[in-house]
Motif scaffolding. Structure first.
Motif, mmCIF file in Angstrom:
data_model
loop_
_atom_site.group_PDB
_atom_site.id
_atom_site.type_symbol
_atom_site.label_atom_id
_atom_site.label_comp_id
_atom_site.label_asym_id
_atom_site.label_seq_id
_atom_site.Cartn_x
_atom_site.Cartn_y
_atom_site.Cartn_z
ATOM 1 N N ASP A 1 4.834 -1.280 2.434
ATOM 2 C CA ASP A 1 5.969 -1.265 1.108
ATOM 3 C C ASP A 1 5.784 0.286 0.497
ATOM 4 O O ASP A 1 4.797 0.769 0.134
ATOM 5 C CB ASP A 1 5.747 -2.057 0.248
ATOM 6 N N PRO A 2 6.862 0.904 0.632
ATOM 7 C CA PRO A 2 7.082 2.420 0.055
ATOM 8 C C PRO A 2 6.362 2.442 -1.331
ATOM 9 O O PRO A 2 5.837 3.711 -1.809
ATOM 10 C CB PRO A 2 8.349 2.980 0.388
ATOM 11 N N ASP A 3 6.676 1.375 -2.026
ATOM 12 C CA ASP A 3 6.238 1.282 -3.524
ATOM 13 C C ASP A 3 4.739 0.698 -3.380
ATOM 14 O O ASP A 3 4.288 0.446 -4.621
ATOM 15 C CB ASP A 3 7.100 0.488 -4.207
ATOM 16 N N GLY B 1 -1.582 7.446 5.640
ATOM 17 C CA GLY B 1 -0.510 8.161 4.396
ATOM 18 C C GLY B 1 0.249 6.990 4.004
ATOM 19 O O GLY B 1 1.227 7.105 3.154
ATOM 20 N N GLU B 2 0.586 6.191 5.277
ATOM 21 C CA GLU B 2 1.618 4.897 4.795
ATOM 22 C C GLU B 2 1.005 4.220 3.457
ATOM 23 O O GLU B 2 -0.087 3.887 3.118
ATOM 24 C CB GLU B 2 1.747 3.889 5.784
ATOM 25 N N ARG B 3 2.072 3.514 2.399
ATOM 26 C CA ARG B 3 1.506 2.904 1.606
ATOM 27 C C ARG B 3 1.637 1.384 1.655
ATOM 28 O O ARG B 3 2.755 1.105 2.428
ATOM 29 C CB ARG B 3 2.570 3.395 0.304
ATOM 30 N N VAL B 4 0.732 0.756 1.012
ATOM 31 C CA VAL B 4 0.933 -0.839 1.274
ATOM 32 C C VAL B 4 0.495 -1.504 0.062
ATOM 33 O O VAL B 4 -0.244 -1.257 -0.874
ATOM 34 C CB VAL B 4 -0.049 -1.259 2.492
ATOM 35 N N TRP B 5 0.791 -2.739 -0.008
ATOM 36 C CA TRP B 5 0.292 -3.832 -1.102
ATOM 37 C C TRP B 5 -0.928 -4.554 -0.355
ATOM 38 O O TRP B 5 -0.987 -4.833 0.816
ATOM 39 C CB TRP B 5 1.257 -4.831 -1.344
#
Length: 339
Positions: A282-284, A324-328
């Motif tokens: 998730d980008p957030d 670099g990817e964003r995750v929950w």
């Protein structure tokens, strides 16, 4: 399998043994249930083999007791010789007699030559018809089964196996391990198996007893031992685990990756297995992928939580997460220990 105190095959209590001032066993206690396969697991030098040899009767302890099927074989003023304990032993190097045929090796433990019993036992271990072969004509896996047949032939109540796969290569170990488990199950015999290989212990045991510094620190079924280790040392010894310091109060401990219930209070350690960590791209997301190791059947992804805490996640081969990817981060299960 139901385990109760009524069907104990081995009961050891308070065993201690020192060799020239070096402590090998210290208040060692163990229960082995009838018909089960229990593995003694621990690092080198923790006393696994000494415990096995005390039970077998090859080493006399300085103190403590051992009962086999409710018969006291070790204790104050009691020391039943090995040949009267009804215990079979498979040694690390198999200890086959190189000048004897397979049949004569198997018959060695019998009071008199019994060709029918030799044939029955060889059939049980999958070596029917090989009575006249010499040990050097067999593969490593076959030699191991001959050693097992020799131990089974006299009809023991318990079989003890001291790292029986250590002389086999990795590919053969897996196959022979499965064969051994099937043979012991078919024979309906109680077995105690010694190894320092965690995967081996978890894969083939009904119960695993983890040893440290001469004593058992936890004994439980493999899945319980893995997911609910007694302390942080057992957790780390039994596979990948991330340990995070925390402070517990009001029946909970707050960590960078979630809040967990606990009966403890004060400083604690929270253990998370990588396979219990889910990652939701998730980008957030508030966590960032730092690295990824891809193994084909699965991948190990390391992410950084807010505040800098690193945690690992073992996932299937997809999704293909990149640095670099964003995750929950979602944690399915965790264990909490006193720090």
């Amino acid at each position: 399998m139901g385990f109760t105190t009524d069907n104990l095959a081995i009961r050891a209590r308070g065993l201690s043994k020192a060799f020239e001032g070096t402590v090998a066993l210290q208040d060692f206690s163990l229960d082995v249930w009838d018909g089960s396969l229990l593995t003694l697991l621990g690092p080198s030098g923790c006393g696994k083999t000494t415990a096995l040899r005390v039970i077998a009767g090859f080493v006399k302890p300085d103190s403590g007791t051992v009962e086999v099927k409710s018969r006291r074989v070790v204790g104050p003023d009691v020391d039943v010789p090995p040949e009267r304990r009804r215990i079979g032993m498979v040694f690390q190097d198999y200890a086959l007699f190189p000048h004897m045929t397979v049949g004569r090796n198997v018959a060695y433990g019998l009071q008199k030559a019994d060709r029918r019993r030799v044939a029955e036992t060889l059939e049980l271990v999958g070596l029917a018809g090989l009575e006249d072969r010499m040990p050097h004509e067999l593969s490593g896996g076959q030699q191991q089964r001959v050693a097992l047949a020799r131990a089974l032939a006299p009809g023991p109540e318990v079989i003890l196996l001291d790292e029986p796969f250590s002389n086999l290569d990795a590919t053969l170990r897996d196959r022979v391990r499965r064969e051994l488990r099937s043979i012991l199950t078919a024979a309906g015999i109680t077995a105690v198996f010694v190894t320092h290989d965690q995967e081996e212990a978890l894969a083939m045991s009904d119960m695993v007893a983890v040893m440290r510094q001469g004593r058992v620190v936890q004994a439980a079924p493999p899945d319980v031992l893995y997911m609910k280790p007694a302390d942080a040392w057992v957790a780390s010894f039994l596979g990948d685990a991330d340990l995070v310091e925390g402070h517990a109060s009001a029946n909970r401990v707050v960590t960078p990756f979630g809040t967990f219930a606990t009966d403890l209070s004060g400083p604690v350690q929270v253990m998370v297995r990588p396979e219990a960590v889910q990652l939701l791209p998730d980008p957030d997301g508030d966590a960032v992928v730092r690295s990824r190791e891809f193994f084909g059947h699965d991948q190990l992804v390391t992410v950084m939580m807010p505040g800098g805490t690193l945690i690992r996640s073992r996932l299937g081969p997809v999704p293909s997460l990149q640095a670099g990817e964003r995750v929950w981060v979602k944690i399915e299960d965790a264990a909490v220990f006193k720090a």
